[in-house]
Design a protein around this motif. Structure first.
Motif, PDB file in Angstrom:
ATOM      1  N   MET A  64      36.645  33.409  40.136  1.00  0.00           N
ATOM      2  CA  MET A  64      36.042  33.606  38.820  1.00  0.00           C
ATOM      3  C   MET A  64      35.951  32.255  38.118  1.00  0.00           C
ATOM      4  O   MET A  64      36.960  31.556  37.971  1.00  0.00           O
ATOM      5  CB  MET A  64      36.915  34.555  37.992  1.00  0.00           C
ATOM      6  N   ARG A  66      34.145  30.680  34.561  1.00  0.00           N
ATOM      7  CA  ARG A  66      33.444  31.000  33.317  1.00  0.00           C
ATOM      8  C   ARG A  66      32.966  29.716  32.648  1.00  0.00           C
ATOM      9  O   ARG A  66      33.451  28.626  32.951  1.00  0.00           O
ATOM     10  CB  ARG A  66      34.374  31.759  32.367  1.00  0.00           C
ATOM     11  N   ALA A  84      40.635  37.741  33.703  1.00  0.00           N
ATOM     12  CA  ALA A  84      40.828  38.351  35.023  1.00  0.00           C
ATOM     13  C   ALA A  84      41.362  39.775  34.890  1.00  0.00           C
ATOM     14  O   ALA A  84      40.908  40.679  35.603  1.00  0.00           O
ATOM     15  CB  ALA A  84      41.776  37.495  35.864  1.00  0.00           C
ATOM     16  N   MET A  87      38.528  41.990  33.958  1.00  0.00           N
ATOM     17  CA  MET A  87      37.669  42.273  35.114  1.00  0.00           C
ATOM     18  C   MET A  87      38.308  43.308  36.033  1.00  0.00           C
ATOM     19  O   MET A  87      37.631  44.206  36.537  1.00  0.00           O
ATOM     20  CB  MET A  87      37.376  40.987  35.890  1.00  0.00           C
TER      21      MET A  87
END
Length: 98
Positions: A64, A66, A84, A87
């Motif tokens: 991940m 961003r 996280a 998600m």
């Protein structure tokens, strides 16, 4: 070219020996392991994490990254855990299908 090096860890980053980003901190959450891996970008740090889970004897992972930037590595790591966890709550194991 230097922009791409910064974005993909070609300069300023401290990857591990295996070429993986360095882990600032890790924690377990709902059966997943979250590894905060803030990426240095100039004088700031980009929010990034590795989300892992063992499924059927195989460790699955999702990287991940961003757009969010923070002034400290610790702050970027704390927000990486929050994002996280969000998600994981929203997608569960489906996170590994993309």
């Amino acid at each position: 070219m230097s922009f791409l090096k910064k974005l993909f860890g070609g300069s300023g980053g401290q990857p591990s020996a295996a070429g993986e980003p360095s882990v600032a901190d890790s924690r377990d959450y709902a059966g997943f392991t979250i590894k905060a891996t803030p990426m240095p970008e100039g004088a700031q740090f980009r929010l990034a994490a590795l989300i892992e889970k063992e499924i059927g004897g195989e460790t699955r992972s999702h990287r991940m990254i961003r757009a969010d930037l923070f002034s400290s590595k610790d702050e970027a790591a704390q927000f990486a855990f929050r994002k996280a966890e969000q998600m994981i709550d929203e997608q569960g194991e489906a996170i590994f299908q993309s």
